[in-house]
Design a protein around this motif. Structure first.
Motif, PDB file in Angstrom:
ATOM      1  N   GLY A 173       0.806  -1.219   0.000  1.00  0.00           N
ATOM      2  CA  GLY A 173       0.000   0.000   0.000  1.00  0.00           C
ATOM      3  C   GLY A 173       0.838   1.268   0.000  1.00  0.00           C
ATOM      4  O   GLY A 173       0.562   2.209  -0.758  1.00  0.00           O
ATOM      5  N   ALA A 174       1.877   1.291   0.829  1.00  0.00           N
ATOM      6  CA  ALA A 174       2.717   2.487   0.911  1.00  0.00           C
ATOM      7  C   ALA A 174       3.463   2.736  -0.396  1.00  0.00           C
ATOM      8  O   ALA A 174       3.527   3.879  -0.887  1.00  0.00           O
ATOM      9  CB  ALA A 174       3.705   2.340   2.069  1.00  0.00           C
ATOM     10  N   LEU A 175       4.017   1.683  -0.984  1.00  0.00           N
ATOM     11  CA  LEU A 175       4.749   1.858  -2.243  1.00  0.00           C
ATOM     12  C   LEU A 175       3.815   2.230  -3.392  1.00  0.00           C
ATOM     13  O   LEU A 175       4.186   3.025  -4.269  1.00  0.00           O
ATOM     14  CB  LEU A 175       5.515   0.580  -2.575  1.00  0.00           C
ATOM     15  N   THR A 176       2.609   1.678  -3.397  1.00  0.00           N
ATOM     16  CA  THR A 176       1.645   2.071  -4.429  1.00  0.00           C
ATOM     17  C   THR A 176       1.278   3.536  -4.281  1.00  0.00           C
ATOM     18  O   THR A 176       1.187   4.265  -5.280  1.00  0.00           O
ATOM     19  CB  THR A 176       0.387   1.195  -4.343  1.00  0.00           C
ATOM     20  N   ALA A 177       1.046   3.970  -3.045  1.00  0.00           N
ATOM     21  CA  ALA A 177       0.719   5.379  -2.818  1.00  0.00           C
ATOM     22  C   ALA A 177       1.841   6.283  -3.318  1.00  0.00           C
ATOM     23  O   ALA A 177       1.588   7.355  -3.894  1.00  0.00           O
ATOM     24  CB  ALA A 177       0.455   5.618  -1.339  1.00  0.00           C
ATOM     25  N   LEU A 178       3.085   5.850  -3.137  1.00  0.00           N
ATOM     26  CA  LEU A 178       4.230   6.666  -3.560  1.00  0.00           C
ATOM     27  C   LEU A 178       4.424   6.613  -5.082  1.00  0.00           C
ATOM     28  O   LEU A 178       4.495   7.659  -5.755  1.00  0.00           O
ATOM     29  CB  LEU A 178       5.492   6.180  -2.851  1.00  0.00           C
ATOM     30  N   VAL A 179       4.503   5.412  -5.637  1.00  0.00           N
ATOM     31  CA  VAL A 179       4.801   5.262  -7.068  1.00  0.00           C
ATOM     32  C   VAL A 179       3.655   5.785  -7.925  1.00  0.00           C
ATOM     33  O   VAL A 179       3.862   6.541  -8.876  1.00  0.00           O
ATOM     34  CB  VAL A 179       5.095   3.788  -7.402  1.00  0.00           C
ATOM     35  N   GLY A 204       1.433   7.876  -7.010  1.00  0.00           N
ATOM     36  CA  GLY A 204       1.367   9.318  -6.817  1.00  0.00           C
ATOM     37  C   GLY A 204       2.284  10.042  -7.780  1.00  0.00           C
ATOM     38  O   GLY A 204       1.914  11.050  -8.388  1.00  0.00           O
ATOM     39  N   ALA A 205       3.505   9.506  -7.949  1.00  0.00           N
ATOM     40  CA  ALA A 205       4.431  10.096  -8.918  1.00  0.00           C
ATOM     41  C   ALA A 205       3.904   9.950 -10.344  1.00  0.00           C
ATOM     42  O   ALA A 205       4.044  10.854 -11.170  1.00  0.00           O
ATOM     43  CB  ALA A 205       5.800   9.418  -8.788  1.00  0.00           C
ATOM     44  N   ALA A 255      -5.448   4.704  -7.375  1.00  0.00           N
ATOM     45  CA  ALA A 255      -4.586   3.628  -6.878  1.00  0.00           C
ATOM     46  C   ALA A 255      -3.734   4.124  -5.713  1.00  0.00           C
ATOM     47  O   ALA A 255      -3.528   3.406  -4.719  1.00  0.00           O
ATOM     48  CB  ALA A 255      -3.707   3.100  -8.004  1.00  0.00           C
ATOM     49  N   ALA A 256      -3.235   5.364  -5.828  1.00  0.00           N
ATOM     50  CA  ALA A 256      -2.392   5.920  -4.768  1.00  0.00           C
ATOM     51  C   ALA A 256      -3.171   6.095  -3.471  1.00  0.00           C
ATOM     52  O   ALA A 256      -2.701   5.725  -2.391  1.00  0.00           O
ATOM     53  CB  ALA A 256      -1.808   7.249  -5.227  1.00  0.00           C
ATOM     54  N   ALA A 272       4.256   9.960   0.184  1.00  0.00           N
ATOM     55  CA  ALA A 272       3.081   9.724  -0.661  1.00  0.00           C
ATOM     56  C   ALA A 272       1.994  10.753  -0.368  1.00  0.00           C
ATOM     57  O   ALA A 272       1.298  11.210  -1.282  1.00  0.00           O
ATOM     58  CB  ALA A 272       2.562   8.316  -0.435  1.00  0.00           C
ATOM     59  N   ALA A 273       1.840  11.121   0.907  1.00  0.00           N
ATOM     60  CA  ALA A 273       0.845  12.131   1.266  1.00  0.00           C
ATOM     61  C   ALA A 273       1.198  13.487   0.653  1.00  0.00           C
ATOM     62  O   ALA A 273       0.321  14.228   0.193  1.00  0.00           O
ATOM     63  CB  ALA A 273       0.737  12.235   2.782  1.00  0.00           C
ATOM     64  N   VAL A 274       2.480  13.827   0.640  1.00  0.00           N
ATOM     65  CA  VAL A 274       2.906  15.088   0.019  1.00  0.00           C
ATOM     66  C   VAL A 274       2.627  15.060  -1.482  1.00  0.00           C
ATOM     67  O   VAL A 274       2.188  16.054  -2.075  1.00  0.00           O
ATOM     68  CB  VAL A 274       4.401  15.339   0.304  1.00  0.00           C
TER      69      VAL A 274
END
Length: 645
Positions: free
Chosen positions: A271-277, A279-280, A297-298, A400-402
């Motif tokens: 979940g954390a990596l999906t939110a980050l990747v 998000g980018a 997805a993020a 990811a939040a940023v």
């Protein structure tokens, strides 16, 4: 109340099936009927959420939990109201946005079936009920994404989404098999009672199925293809239904994830990596719908993260808030696409100024997506982050939040900019396409919820939600955490908007980067390797296995012919000859029996009969005759004695 729960699922299902069977003849009534049924579903959802009924129908009676069982608990109570409410508002938008000549009966029939499947999914208490609803949801999503099947690329997009999610869905069948082997039960609540390898297998199956449905890494690219569907479909899929179903499943199965340990960790990092990747990826998009898809997805990555770290209340709140935010943004994107004929960010410059009503609703939703206080996703993200332990995971989640503020800022920088050229600034002016009032009303209501759910930041409201979900004791964010995340969001948003104006060339550079093509995730799960392998296996099958099978068949046929000849020419004749000889011997024996044995028996019988008759003659009953016979007999005896001597 059992009837209300049954009606909640059956009314939209039966209505949708009826529209599909009727076809184009029902186009005129399809929209009003869909509105009536989704409104009724919302009323029924409120009733069952308060009453918490349960329902069971027989299905597989040979095993515990083999029935189709629906139960409304705290989590289901929240989700049924959410699904029914979003479905109603999206249906309002669809009635106004769908072209008049579209196959409306088919569209709304599929939507109603899809909604019924999602309502069954969030209330399913056994694996058979969950699998049935899960399958119907997948099939109808394929049909909805490819609704305009006659346009190039639409059907292929639906196929890609269907195949990718179906690959993950196999995990649920693996989990069902593991549950049955380990516990002898198909009840969802019993899954965490599995032990050892069976528990690991069940957790892995659930995790894969959920990641596939919620477009988490590495399954995320199907969400990009799904943007080929009509705008109302995107609004429905990406808010409270199909894409949210994976996150819901992990929250529901959180005890199983926690029991294995590794599954909870895997879910948290996925979940954390999906939110980050993703998000980018969202930051680099030039298409508004693609940006919103990647951000879906993020944002759902935070729900999966919550399930992994045990923050079920935070994950549920994130799911609810994201549904309102994302449905509102997709309604705005769809309305602008219809009015302006484009979904490219470059073509949407100043869209919020040209259409103030829709622009205001979209602005509120985008600010909420950015995590700006005091709006909803600001509070819910912090509820999730409060349960995160470990520096690395916390840093990834905060980053990811940023990024959420960055991609939301990209939307706001475009739609709030001044239109270029001579474009009118008022939708009432000639030359513009008006956005219908129902679409503006739906977006406005969603914006109100996107803003209002910020009350979850209040401890009393957050505690009340935890009580409903039986999640008392889960950590809550402190005031410092809320201020820090809010400040980061505001700064990131402000820098993005200001940077878009100061450096207009930065966005095009991002759009040319690999992130714009979803970071190559489409190639990662491309069907081409599978097709190449299939071609090789087909060649091996045709040239090797197939020939060998045909050769074995021909040899067996020849052997059978030879055996048949031997049977007909040898064994069959021998059997016939033995039978003929036996028959002749039996006939001879029968003749001997009739002429000799039977004749002797009959002759003896005649002699005995004559002797008997002769023996009866002297028996006259006259005394003087008896004396005479005695004298004659004695005379004979005397003669014999004299002769013998």
């Amino acid at each position: 109340m059992t009837a209300a729960l049954a009606a909640l699922v059956l009314l939209p299902a039966v209505g949708g099936a009826g529209l599909l069977v009727t076809g184009r003849r029902a186009d005129r009534v399809a929209g009003p009927l869909a509105l009536a049924l989704t409104a009724g579903a919302l009323v029924l959802a409120a009733v069952v959420a308060a009453a918490r009924p349960r329902l069971s129908a027989p299905f597989l009676g040979i095993v515990d939990g083999g029935d189709l069982r629906l139960i409304v608990d705290g989590l289901s109570a929240v989700l049924v109201v959410l699904v029914a409410g979003i479905a109603l508002l999206v249906t309002v938008f669809a009635v106004a946005d769908l072209p008049a000549d579209a196959a409306r009966a088919r569209f709304f029939g599929l939507v109603l079936l899809f909604v019924a499947a999602m309502l069954a999914t969030v209330t399913a208490a056994t694996l058979p009920a969950l699998l049935l609803a899960w399958e119907v949801m997948g099939a109808t999503s394929y049909a909805l994404i490819g609704f305009r099947w006659d346009e190039p690329g639409k059907l292929a997009a639906g196929t890609r989404a269907f195949v990718t999610t179906r690959a993950g869905d196999l995990g649920l069948y693996v989990a069902a098999g593991a549950a049955l082997a380990a516990t002898g039960s198909l009840v969802l609540a019993d899954l965490d009672a599995a032990e050892g390898g069976w528990a690991d297998l069940a957790a892995a199956g659930v995790l894969v199925a959920a990641l596939g449905k919620s477009a988490q890494l590495p399954f995320s690219a199907w969400l990009s293809a799904a943007m080929q569907g009509p705008s109302p479909v995107s609004a429905l899929l990406h808010s409270a239904t199909m894409v949210a179903a994976g996150g819901y499943l992990l929250i529901r199965m959180q005890p199983l994830l926690a029991a294995t340990g590794w599954a909870a960790t895997a879910a948290a990092w996925a979940g954390a990596l999906t939110a980050l990747v993703l998000g980018a990826v969202a930051v680099a998009q030039s298409d508004l719908k693609q940006l919103l898809a990647a951000s879906t997805a993020a944002q759902l990555g935070f729900v999966v993260l919550a399930a992994g770290v045990g923050a079920t209340a935070g994950g549920t709140a994130q799911l609810v808030a994201h549904a309102a935010v994302k449905a509102g943004l997709f309604v705005a994107a769809g309305a602008w696409l219809t009015a302006l004929g484009t979904k490219q960010l470059a073509g949407l410059r100043g869209a919020a100024r040209r259409y103030p009503g829709m622009g205001a609703a979209a602005t509120v939703a985008a600010l909420a997506l950015a995590g700006v206080p005091p709006l909803s996703l600001w509070a819910t993200k912090d509820e999730v982050l409060a349960g995160v332990e470990g520096t690395a995971l916390t840093v990834v989640a905060l980053a990811a939040a940023v990024l959420s503020a960055v991609y939301a800022g990209r939307i706001l920088a475009v739609v709030l900019a001044r239109p270029t050229g001579e474009e009118p600034l008022d939708e009432e002016e000639p030359g513009t396409h008006r956005i219908p009032l129902p679409s503006r009303a739906a977006a406005g209501i969603l914006a109100v919820f996107a803003a209002g759910l910020g009350v979850l930041a209040l401890p009393a409201v957050a505690d009340a939600l935890k009580a409903v979900l039986d999640a008392e004791g889960e950590p809550s964010p402190g005031l410092g955490d809320l201020l820090l995340s809010g400040a980061l969001a505001v700064v990131a948003l402000a820098l993005t908007v200001a940077g878009s104006r100061a450096r207009p060339g930065f966005a095009p550079a991002l759009e040319r980067s690999p992130l714009a093509s979803w970071a190559g995730l489409g190639h990662l799960l491309s069907p081409r390797p599978a097709l190449a392998l299939a071609r090789v296996l087909a060649a091996v099958d045709d040239r090797g296995i197939d020939r060998a099978v045909r050769g074995v068949g021909l040899a067996a046929h020849r052997i059978a012919r030879l055996a048949a000849r031997a049977d007909d020419g040898g064994i069959d004749r021998a059997v016939a000859a033995v039978a003929g000889g036996t028959r002749r011997g039996a006939a001879s024996a029968a003749r001997g029996d009739s002429r000799v044995i039977d004749g002797a028996v009959r002759g003896l019988a005649r002699a005995v009969r004559r002797a008997g008759s002769a023996a009866r003659r002297p028996q006259t009953g006259l005394l003087h005759q008896y004396y005479a016979q005695a004298v004659a007999g004695l005379g004979v005896l005397l003669v014999l004695l004299l002769l013998v001597r």
